[in-house]
Design a protein around this motif. Sequence first.
Motif, PDB file in Angstrom:
ATOM      1  N   GLY A  14       5.365   0.005   1.516  1.00 28.16           N
ATOM      2  CA  GLY A  14       4.408  -0.047   2.671  1.00 28.16           C
ATOM      3  C   GLY A  14       3.093   0.462   2.443  1.00 28.16           C
ATOM      4  N   VAL A  15       2.559   0.460   1.191  1.00 24.76           N
ATOM      5  CA  VAL A  15       1.173   0.788   0.761  1.00 24.76           C
ATOM      6  C   VAL A  15       0.511   0.007   0.190  1.00 24.76           C
ATOM      7  N   SER A  16      -0.520   0.174  -0.246  1.00 24.68           N
ATOM      8  CA  SER A  16      -1.558  -0.716  -1.082  1.00 24.68           C
ATOM      9  C   SER A  16      -1.111  -0.500  -2.586  1.00 24.68           C
ATOM     10  N   VAL A  17      -1.571  -1.573  -3.163  1.00 18.48           N
ATOM     11  CA  VAL A  17      -1.236  -1.305  -4.736  1.00 18.48           C
ATOM     12  C   VAL A  17      -2.143  -0.273  -5.367  1.00 18.48           C
ATOM     13  N   THR A  18      -3.212  -0.026  -4.640  1.00 18.56           N
ATOM     14  CA  THR A  18      -4.138   1.046  -5.395  1.00 18.56           C
ATOM     15  C   THR A  18      -3.467   2.357  -5.299  1.00 18.56           C
TER      16      THR A  18
END
Length: 325
Positions: A14-18
């Motif tokens: 539930g987070v960004s790829v970054t």
Amino acid sequence: MSRPTLADVAARAGVSVTTVSRVLNDRGYLSDRVRADVHRAIAELGYRPNEVARSLLGRGTRVVGLIVPTVADPFFGEFAAAVEANLADRGYRTLLCDSLRSVERETASLELLLAHQVAGVITSTHNDDVGLYRTAGLPIVALDRRLGPGIPDVRSDNRAGASLATRLLVDAGYRRILFVTPRDDLGSARRSGYREVVGAHGLTESLLAYGFGSSLDERRALIESALDEGGYDAAFCTDDVSALMAVEWARTRGVRVPDDFGVVGYDGSAAVRHLAPTLTTVLQPVDRLADESVRLLMQRIESPDGDVPAETVLPVTLRRGETVR
């Protein structure tokens, strides 16, 4: 089933790829909860970072290649384990290649390591002239092998070890001492140590070179044939496996060890010390050899143009067993 990607991990956490990338590369501030979520997603998906891709992004693979002649040999198996543990303590992983004592396999192993863009290579094989080392363009450290300028050579004091072993046999009264070694190399330090002692006592030098590529069965046959025909009363072998073959020859022929036949080996790996505690042998400091090899490789990786010693020689000790009178 396709291999999970960075995007899959990001979606699961539930987070960004970054953010996933920052967790993997330990960059920037992130909460403990976010880090835990990313690591949980990685574990659940079985995600494995693409090390080559990371190297192309300038991160380096943090993988070191290790080439050994055979992990079946107790000394090289122990050396490989010590190197791997040392590298792990420094945050590196080990890609182990077994050359099976073959020039072709050693060259192929080095090509494989170069293709995987490893951070460096430690090599402990002894094949003649694998020229790719000199043009590889990455940090390399050799164990007991001179590969050329700029490639550090870490070794034990082979000449002193051979002198200790041969002198022990001579002082014990043995006079026909067979020197058993992989190859007929007049320039080898172990042969020089042996030659000096037998020459100083007016004894005849006797050599059996079984060849690096010999199988264990072939080596045993050569050792048995030489001992059957040579009238020797002792053998100094430059590895413990050959020494144990000489002891076994004596047992099967009804020759008493050490009364009628003396044997000294070389290496003194932990496996041999436990399984054949009565063998007299020269102990190589395998942990120190591994530590020094890794230390010099790290120095090369971190400071490619820095100075490192061309040769590092570590002391050996003689372990007195029951195979010399």
